[in-house]
Design an enzyme around this catalytic site. Structure first.
Site, short mmCIF file in Angstrom:
data_model
loop_
_atom_site.label_atom_id
_atom_site.label_comp_id
_atom_site.label_asym_id
_atom_site.label_seq_id
_atom_site.Cartn_x
_atom_site.Cartn_y
_atom_site.Cartn_z
N GLY A 95 0.80 -1.23 0.00
CA GLY A 95 0.00 0.00 0.00
C GLY A 95 0.83 1.27 0.00
N GLN A 96 2.17 1.14 -0.11
CA GLN A 96 3.01 2.35 -0.13
C GLN A 96 2.73 3.15 -1.40
OE1 GLN A 96 7.27 1.61 0.11
NE2 GLN A 96 7.75 3.78 0.42
N THR A 97 2.54 4.46 -1.22
CA THR A 97 2.25 5.31 -2.38
C THR A 97 3.29 6.40 -2.59
OG1 THR A 97 0.82 6.74 -1.02
CG2 THR A 97 -0.27 4.95 -2.23
N VAL A 98 4.08 6.72 -1.55
CA VAL A 98 5.17 7.69 -1.70
C VAL A 98 6.46 6.96 -1.33
CG1 VAL A 98 6.16 9.87 -0.94
CG2 VAL A 98 3.67 9.66 -1.18
N HIS A 102 8.64 6.61 5.41
CA HIS A 102 7.96 7.46 6.41
C HIS A 102 7.20 6.59 7.39
CE1 HIS A 102 5.51 6.91 2.80
NE2 HIS A 102 4.47 6.81 3.62
N HIS A 104 3.76 6.68 9.75
CA HIS A 104 2.47 7.34 9.96
C HIS A 104 2.17 7.31 11.46
CE1 HIS A 104 0.90 6.94 5.72
NE2 HIS A 104 1.78 5.96 5.69
P1 AMP Z 1 2.14 5.63 1.99
O1 AMP Z 1 0.98 5.15 1.16
O2 AMP Z 1 2.44 4.82 3.21
O3 AMP Z 1 3.32 5.79 1.07
O4 AMP Z 1 1.73 7.03 2.55
C1 AMP Z 1 1.88 8.23 1.85
C2 AMP Z 1 1.07 9.25 2.61
O5 AMP Z 1 1.45 10.52 2.14
C3 AMP Z 1 -0.45 9.13 2.41
O6 AMP Z 1 -1.07 8.99 3.67
C4 AMP Z 1 -0.83 10.43 1.71
O7 AMP Z 1 -2.07 10.90 2.17
C5 AMP Z 1 0.31 11.35 2.09
N1 AMP Z 1 0.64 12.40 1.16
C6 AMP Z 1 0.74 12.32 -0.20
N2 AMP Z 1 1.16 13.50 -0.70
C7 AMP Z 1 1.32 14.34 0.35
C8 AMP Z 1 1.73 15.70 0.49
N3 AMP Z 1 2.07 16.45 -0.57
N4 AMP Z 1 1.79 16.22 1.73
C9 AMP Z 1 1.45 15.49 2.83
N5 AMP Z 1 1.06 14.21 2.76
C10 AMP Z 1 0.99 13.64 1.54
#
Ligand code: AMP
Length: 140
Positions: A95-98, A102, A104
């Site tokens: 589920g990682q999107t960035v 990091h 949470h």
């Molecule tokens: P993950 O899916 O664990 O990689 O989490 C990435 C998180 O980054 C998600 O909870 C998003 O809502 C958050 N996110 C994405 N873009 C931004 C941004 N520009 N500033 C703050 N949070 C963000």
């Protein structure tokens, strides 16, 4: 996958993208999640460029976990949630999107569920207000 220096968190670290900053230190940085799963959802990242927990140095991970606990304590003090969840996702299938590692910190409030992951943008004033409260709780 090689680390992409143009991922959104790398841009935030370089000051090329905005964030509601909670903590800005030598090794780590923390800011409000733009699409929080609950009010006060905060992200903690290392300055070290690493995509996931397997790529981060031992020293970087030590700084990151210690800082995550400090921020979690401050979130607890500032927002008084009933409970607090800490999560860290590795890889698309988790589920990682960035793709800049990091943690949470997600407050849990009695009787309230979580909203979907990375789905709905929060109100900017609410993010700013929560960031200010958490910063105040982090202040020495
Ligand atoms: P993950 O899916 O664990 O990689 O989490 C990435 C998180 O980054 C998600 O909870 C998003 O809502 C958050 N996110 C994405 N873009 C931004 C941004 N520009 N500033 C703050 N949070 C963000």
């Amino acid at each position: 996958m090689a680390y992409d220096p143009d991922n959104i968190f790398a841009k935030i670290l370089r000051g090329e993208a905005n964030a509601h900053v909670v903590l800005d230190e030598e090794h780590c940085f923390a800011f409000m999640d733009l699409m929080p799963q609950s009010p006060g959802h905060t992200l903690i990242i290392p300055r070290e460029p690493a995509e996931n927990i397997f790529d981060l140095s031992d020293e970087g991970l030590a700084h990151l976990t210690a800082t995550t606990r400090r921020v979690a304590r401050a979130v607890k003090t500032a927002l008084n949630p009933a409970g607090l969840m800490i999560a860290q996702l590795n890889g698309v299938d988790a589920g990682q999107t960035v793709f800049h590692i990091h943690f949470h910190v997600i407050p849990r409030y009695a009787g309230e569920g979580l909203t979907f992951h990375a789905r709905t943008m929060a109100d900017a004033d609410e993010l700013a207000a929560n960031a200010a409260r958490i910063r105040a709780a982090l202040a020495p």
